[in-house]
Design a protein around this motif. Structure first.
Motif, PDB file in Angstrom:
ATOM      1  N   GLN A  48      11.274  25.101  -9.976  1.00 63.96           N
ATOM      2  CA  GLN A  48      11.476  23.715 -10.359  1.00 63.96           C
ATOM      3  C   GLN A  48      10.172  23.113 -10.868  1.00 63.96           C
ATOM      4  N   GLU A  49       9.117  23.485 -10.173  1.00 62.07           N
ATOM      5  CA  GLU A  49       7.825  22.968 -10.569  1.00 62.07           C
ATOM      6  C   GLU A  49       7.435  23.443 -11.960  1.00 62.07           C
ATOM      7  N   ALA A  50       7.740  24.699 -12.214  1.00 56.73           N
ATOM      8  CA  ALA A  50       7.438  25.250 -13.532  1.00 56.73           C
ATOM      9  C   ALA A  50       8.196  24.481 -14.605  1.00 56.73           C
ATOM     10  N   ALA A  51       9.456  24.159 -14.286  1.00 56.44           N
ATOM     11  CA  ALA A  51      10.251  23.387 -15.229  1.00 56.44           C
ATOM     12  C   ALA A  51       9.634  22.014 -15.429  1.00 56.44           C
ATOM     13  N   GLU A  52       9.134  21.477 -14.339  1.00 59.14           N
ATOM     14  CA  GLU A  52       8.594  20.133 -14.428  1.00 59.14           C
ATOM     15  C   GLU A  52       7.264  20.084 -15.168  1.00 59.14           C
ATOM     16  N   GLN A  53       6.583  21.222 -15.192  1.00 57.47           N
ATOM     17  CA  GLN A  53       5.297  21.193 -15.856  1.00 57.47           C
ATOM     18  C   GLN A  53       5.434  20.849 -17.331  1.00 57.47           C
ATOM     19  N   GLU A  54       6.601  21.212 -17.877  1.00 57.03           N
ATOM     20  CA  GLU A  54       6.822  20.846 -19.263  1.00 57.03           C
ATOM     21  C   GLU A  54       7.268  19.396 -19.396  1.00 57.03           C
ATOM     22  N   GLU A  55       7.896  18.890 -18.362  1.00 60.15           N
ATOM     23  CA  GLU A  55       8.360  17.509 -18.359  1.00 60.15           C
ATOM     24  C   GLU A  55       7.847  16.854 -17.084  1.00 60.15           C
ATOM     25  N   PRO A  56       6.558  16.700 -16.964  1.00 58.09           N
ATOM     26  CA  PRO A  56       6.019  16.318 -15.665  1.00 58.09           C
ATOM     27  C   PRO A  56       6.510  14.971 -15.163  1.00 58.09           C
ATOM     28  N   GLU A  57       6.940  14.104 -16.071  1.00 58.00           N
ATOM     29  CA  GLU A  57       7.322  12.766 -15.631  1.00 58.00           C
ATOM     30  C   GLU A  57       8.729  12.712 -15.046  1.00 58.00           C
ATOM     31  N   LEU A  58       9.525  13.713 -15.352  1.00 54.58           N
ATOM     32  CA  LEU A  58      10.916  13.623 -14.912  1.00 54.58           C
ATOM     33  C   LEU A  58      11.066  14.056 -13.464  1.00 54.58           C
ATOM     34  N   VAL A  59      10.712  13.163 -12.577  1.00 55.41           N
ATOM     35  CA  VAL A  59      10.808  13.481 -11.163  1.00 55.41           C
ATOM     36  C   VAL A  59      12.191  13.156 -10.639  1.00 55.41           C
ATOM     37  N   TYR A  60      12.683  11.980 -11.018  1.00 58.67           N
ATOM     38  CA  TYR A  60      13.986  11.546 -10.490  1.00 58.67           C
ATOM     39  C   TYR A  60      15.144  12.140 -11.275  1.00 58.67           C
ATOM     40  N   LEU A  71       0.838  -1.198   0.000  1.00 55.81           N
ATOM     41  CA  LEU A  71       0.000   0.000   0.000  1.00 55.81           C
ATOM     42  C   LEU A  71       0.875   1.251   0.000  1.00 55.81           C
ATOM     43  N   GLU A  72       1.805   1.265   0.950  1.00 59.42           N
ATOM     44  CA  GLU A  72       2.650   2.429   1.142  1.00 59.42           C
ATOM     45  C   GLU A  72       3.471   2.730  -0.118  1.00 59.42           C
ATOM     46  N   SER A  73       4.143   1.695  -0.643  1.00 60.16           N
ATOM     47  CA  SER A  73       5.076   1.981  -1.733  1.00 60.16           C
ATOM     48  C   SER A  73       4.358   2.220  -3.049  1.00 60.16           C
ATOM     49  N   THR A  74       3.274   1.486  -3.304  1.00 63.94           N
ATOM     50  CA  THR A  74       2.564   1.692  -4.569  1.00 63.94           C
ATOM     51  C   THR A  74       1.952   3.091  -4.617  1.00 63.94           C
ATOM     52  N   PHE A  75       1.308   3.479  -3.524  1.00 71.39           N
ATOM     53  CA  PHE A  75       0.649   4.784  -3.557  1.00 71.39           C
ATOM     54  C   PHE A  75       1.634   5.936  -3.424  1.00 71.39           C
ATOM     55  N   LEU A  76       2.799   5.648  -2.856  1.00 74.12           N
ATOM     56  CA  LEU A  76       3.831   6.681  -2.851  1.00 74.12           C
ATOM     57  C   LEU A  76       4.304   6.947  -4.282  1.00 74.12           C
ATOM     58  N   GLY A  77       4.485   5.855  -5.041  1.00 76.57           N
ATOM     59  CA  GLY A  77       4.858   6.015  -6.455  1.00 76.57           C
ATOM     60  C   GLY A  77       3.817   6.830  -7.195  1.00 76.57           C
ATOM     61  N   LEU A  78       2.550   6.515  -6.948  1.00 83.79           N
ATOM     62  CA  LEU A  78       1.470   7.258  -7.592  1.00 83.79           C
ATOM     63  C   LEU A  78       1.479   8.725  -7.167  1.00 83.79           C
ATOM     64  N   TRP A  79       1.781   8.932  -5.894  1.00 84.05           N
ATOM     65  CA  TRP A  79       1.772  10.304  -5.382  1.00 84.05           C
ATOM     66  C   TRP A  79       2.888  11.135  -5.993  1.00 84.05           C
ATOM     67  N   ILE A  80       4.096  10.536  -6.052  1.00 86.22           N
ATOM     68  CA  ILE A  80       5.256  11.270  -6.573  1.00 86.22           C
ATOM     69  C   ILE A  80       5.028  11.668  -8.025  1.00 86.22           C
ATOM     70  N   PHE A  81       4.532  10.709  -8.802  1.00 91.47           N
ATOM     71  CA  PHE A  81       4.426  10.936 -10.240  1.00 91.47           C
ATOM     72  C   PHE A  81       3.043  11.411 -10.674  1.00 91.47           C
ATOM     73  N   GLY A  82       2.127  11.468  -9.707  1.00 91.26           N
ATOM     74  CA  GLY A  82       0.734  11.681 -10.103  1.00 91.26           C
ATOM     75  C   GLY A  82       0.230  13.107 -10.051  1.00 91.26           C
ATOM     76  N   TRP A  83       1.116  14.070  -9.742  1.00 87.80           N
ATOM     77  CA  TRP A  83       0.642  15.453  -9.579  1.00 87.80           C
ATOM     78  C   TRP A  83      -0.174  15.942 -10.774  1.00 87.80           C
ATOM     79  N   ASP A  84       0.261  15.568 -11.965  1.00 91.90           N
ATOM     80  CA  ASP A  84      -0.470  16.046 -13.147  1.00 91.90           C
ATOM     81  C   ASP A  84      -1.312  14.968 -13.807  1.00 91.90           C
ATOM     82  N   ARG A  85      -1.186  13.753 -13.263  1.00 88.35           N
ATOM     83  CA  ARG A  85      -1.913  12.615 -13.850  1.00 88.35           C
ATOM     84  C   ARG A  85      -3.262  12.398 -13.187  1.00 88.35           C
ATOM     85  N   LEU A  86      -3.299  12.670 -11.894  1.00 92.46           N
ATOM     86  CA  LEU A  86      -4.480  12.296 -11.114  1.00 92.46           C
ATOM     87  C   LEU A  86      -5.261  13.546 -10.737  1.00 92.46           C
ATOM     88  N   SER A  87      -6.539  13.348 -10.515  1.00 97.07           N
ATOM     89  CA  SER A  87      -7.334  14.472 -10.032  1.00 97.07           C
ATOM     90  C   SER A  87      -6.856  14.811  -8.626  1.00 97.07           C
TER      91      SER A  87
END
Lengths: 467, 357
Positions: free
Chosen positions: A455-467, A109-125
């Motif tokens: 940083q966030e602004a930069a990421e908005q163009e490349e939202p997946e590049l978290v790491y 639960l913890e690790s799967t939803f953490l992955g979703l949380w990290i990468f999901g800012w622009d993917r999820l409602s």
């Protein structure tokens, strides 16, 4: 054979050190996950840029802690079989269950939803994203529940029978593991300690920024959240901790007697604030500032309560379990208990001070408070470590109270040389991990919120590049 | 079927699941150094597995913990016998596990190189070491009548175990390369295609050697259906890679890795750990298992949690499979490709990097 003689001690040192190190990160994760979830909830309710910024800001600190917590947790799981195979064989039927449940019900639960949380800012409602962080928090709370149920069984074994033909402990009542009084009080104690840890970190980071007068509104808000969590939790934890003492006194009287260096049975026992000397070879240390009746109250909830002395308990255990030395390390017990309690009291004072400043609307201007709040960030690590030393060292010489001695639990096939090697490897790796994690925590704890925004602004163009 | 047999299957399932899922992210962990030439390319490669690797790794934790709960003796003998190998495995897991989070946190190239290599070496070592460990279960280790290991560290490095480890590594590289083909574009994708062809070609030989050797050790003549399936899947992965059918290649490669792991357990049953000293000292599903009450409790827990886990992990993959890049005209392929607009527009990548620093 010096090497062979110390094999048990080496394995104990290794398990203790790796657990302590692991538990630097566990309460940070549990505490921060909860606070980050609270912050994101605020963002969900009031979608301002500021709330999102602080959620992400403390989320980054959470992720650094998780990274180290996860890998050091693997060591803990492996070590039962690696160093304590005789123990694992003996208790696996009972003890393995909660560990497997921890993986199945909590870690996934913890690790799967953490992955979703990290990468999901622009993917999820926003709603689903919020749910993810709460599930991470839930996962961390659940994992603590299972591991505490397992640990509490070592302190006070319940719900089992001994199979005499196989010479193993076998589970016969799973419910008993989760209604074990040591578990119930111990679990709440650990969760509260984690919230103290998390809120002290948020408070310290916020104080640092307030002291620099940067992002004052945002960090004033997070400092407020931290204090709102810290104050009630600190009051509760002192109460729960003292109740846990009463429960432990019932099942592990040695632990409590050693914590007060109480060599002889007493009624209306006093509590000494300090002592000079002491330890297992000094039964008459100089005790300073004795508070009348307090030990009886702490151990039995009654000023007239009787606290059994170490000498009497030793005699009783020899009769019950055969010849042997059953007194835990008194020095560790006495001082770990005090480090925990005294630092806890200081933190409570800090929280009261902070709350008072908050009421007077002077929090961001009180230089002294901010200075102390920053440095208070080290206290939870001492308190948590002391708490575990008190609990685990106080269990000695037992690995499972009354059932199996620690010296009988080690792996027969593992040599001292093997343990030396692993000890050196783990110390080296942990030193490195610890330094890097601390460096990153401090670096990211001091980052400007505006930098975060860029940083966030930069990421908005490349939202997946978290790491 | 008895409860301990069911739990043997469940544990085998966890190990297979671990390699099916984590195999490709080990592959990506290694290959990001090869297929990603620039920092941005390496970041893209790492980020393809970003949302998944941590959840995948829990399969390993669960495989270990389920063994502890259902077969305490198996867990005790295996983990103490493999002592130093597991120390090495744990170091590899540290190096890999923290590198995801640490690598991107400081923009200094030396810092990035450090964590890139700790990720790559860790990702390569883990499948090899676990392969050796699982291979040793079947190959047999010197175990006495008290179920204690009597050999040394070097005794763990059985030729069969090492072959198994290398096979698992090659299959991980194959599925990792295929995953990168599915998830990236441009140069990165082209290089991953090449990597996939090479890795899957070598894997075919490794897998065939592995299944024959497994059969020889377990004393049978004809390989069992699972082993044959593993070989066919490995061949299929190569053919699909050669024919540039990345979806099929990825499917075949994870099938090959899953079936290879399963082969060990099929050949192992009803032992869980073979003693090379005396077959009377073998650990078996019956003599190593927990009591039936304990297994029942665990079964209830597994029935509730495993489907739930599969469901939300599946959802996780679904959420991040839908990462469609900006202009989605080319349906089938575009729905799979996700990242890496920037690979094709280097200026953009440069900008991004600058802003990061």
């Amino acid at each position: 054979m010096l090497l062979a003689a110390v094999s048990v001690d080496l394995s104990r040192v290794q398990f203790a050190s790796t657990s302590i190190f692991h538990f630097f990160f566990v309460p940070v994760t549990i505490g921060l996950a909860f606070i980050v979830a609270v912050l994101e909830t605020s963002w969900y309710r009031h979608p301002t840029q500021e709330y999102k910024q602080v959620t992400r800001f403390f989320g980054t600190l959470l992720l650094i802690s998780v990274a180290v917590g996860v890998v050091t947790g693997l060591v803990q799981e492996f070590e039962f079989g690696m160093n304590w195979s005789a123990y694992s064989r003996f208790v696996g039927d009972v003890f393995g269950g909660p560990l497997a449940m921890e993986g199945l019900a909590a870690f996934f639960l913890e690790s799967t939803f953490l992955g979703l949380w990290i990468f999901g800012w622009d993917r999820l409602s926003r709603r689903v994203h919020l749910m993810c962080i709460w599930l991470v928090s839930l996962g961390s709370l659940l994992s603590a529940a299972f591991i505490m149920a397992a640990n509490s069984w070592m302190q006070h074994p319940v719900g089992y029978t001994i199979n005499t033909t196989k010479n193993v402990a076998q589970l016969n009542n799973i419910g008993a593991l989760f209604t074990n009084p040591v578990f119930l009080w111990g679990y709440v104690h650990v969760i509260l300690a984690s919230l103290v840890t998390g809120s002290l970190i948020v408070l310290a980071v916020s104080a640092w920024h307030l002291k620099k007068q940067r992002n004052v509104t945002a960090f004033h808000r997070t400092a407020t959240v931290a204090l709102v969590v810290l104050l009630p939790v600190m009051v509760l934890i002192l109460f729960v901790g003292s109740e846990l003492g009463v429960v432990e006194d019932k099942y592990q009287p040695m632990k409590i007697a050693a914590a007060e260096a109480q060599w002889n049975t007493c009624t209306r026992c006093s509590f000494s604030l300090f002592q000079i000397g002491g330890g297992n070879n000094d039964q008459t240390p100089t005790q300073i500032l004795e508070v009348p009746d307090l030990l009886s109250i702490l151990a039995t909830n009654s000023p007239n309560g009787t606290v059994q002395g170490l000498n009497q308990l030793q005699a009783e255990y020899v009769q019950k379990y055969g010849p042997g030395y059953y007194v835990p390390n008194v020095f560790i017990q006495y001082w770990s208990m005090r480090v925990m309690a005294y630092l806890g009291s200081l933190v409570l004072l800090l929280a009261l001070w902070g709350a008072w400043l908050l009421r007077r609307r002077k929090l961001d201007r009180s230089k002294w408070f901010l200075f102390i709040a920053i440095w208070a960030v080290i206290t939870p690590f001492f308190m948590n470590t002391a708490g575990w030393l008190l609990t685990e060292s106080g269990r000695q010489p037992w690995i499972v109270q009354g059932l199996m001695k620690t010296s009988n639990g080690i792996s027969p096939s593992v040599s001292s040389t093997d343990v030396w090697i692993s000890l050196i490897v783990f110390y080296g790796s942990y030193l490195l991990l610890g330094v890097v994690a601390a460096f990153l925590m401090i670096r990211y704890g001091r980052k400007d919120l505006e930098a975060e925004e860029a940083q966030e602004a930069a990421e908005q163009e490349e939202p997946e590049l978290v790491y | 079927m008895s409860l301990h047999t069911i739990w043997f299957i469940i544990i085998a399932f966890f190990w297979c699941g671990f390699f099916v899922l984590e195999g490709f992210d080990f592959g990506v962990g290694v290959l990001h150094t090869v297929v990603g030439r620039s920092d941005i390319e390496r970041r893209i490669a790492i980020n393809t597995i970003g949302p998944f690797w941590d959840g995948n790794e829990v399969w390993l934790i669960v495989a270990g913990a389920a063994t502890f709960a259902a077969f305490p003796s198996w867990y005790a003998t295996m983990f103490s016998a493999l002592y130093l190998a597991l120390v090495l495995l744990l170091v590899a897991l540290f190096g890999r596990g923290v590198s995801f989070e640490f690598r991107g946190k400081v923009s200094d190239p030396k810092w990035k190189a450090t964590w890139t290599w700790s990720m790559a070496i860790g990702s390569a070592l883990i499948p090899v070491l676990i392969g050796i460990a699982l291979g040793d279960l079947l190959h047999g280790l010197p175990i006495n009548k008290n179920h204690e290991y009597t050999g040394s560290f070097w005794g763990l490095l059985t030729p069969y175990g090492i072959w198994t480890g290398i096979t698992f590594l090659l299959l991980s590289l194959t599925s990792g390369a295929n995953f990168l083909v599915l998830k990236t574009r441009g140069d990165l994708r082209a290089r991953s295609l090449v990597a996939s062809r090479y890795a899957s070609g070598i894997s075919v030989f490794a897998v065939i050697g592995f299944i024959i050797w497994s059969r020889v050790i377990s004393g049978g003549v004809l390989p069992d259906p699972v082993a044959i399936f593993a070989a066919l899947a490995a061949i299929g992965a190569f053919v699909a890679a050669d024919q540039k059918m990345p979806g099929w290649a990825f499917g075949a490669s994870i099938a090959a890795i899953g079936a290879s792991v399963a082969t060990i357990f099929v050949d192992l049953y009803s032992n869980v750990m073979v003693s090379s000293t005396n077959s009377a000292y073998n650990l078996t599903v019956t003599n190593a298992s927990s009591s039936s009450y304990s297994l029942k409790v665990m079964s209830v827990v597994a029935i509730i949690t495993v489907p739930l886990v599969l469901f939300y992990q599946g959802w996780n993959y679904w959420v991040f499979s839908k990462r469609v890049s900006a202009p989605p005209q080319d349906e089938s392929e575009d729905s799979l490709r996700t990242l890496a607009q920037s690979t094709e527009t280097p200026t953009h990548a440069g900008e991004l990097q600058e802003r990061k620093t």
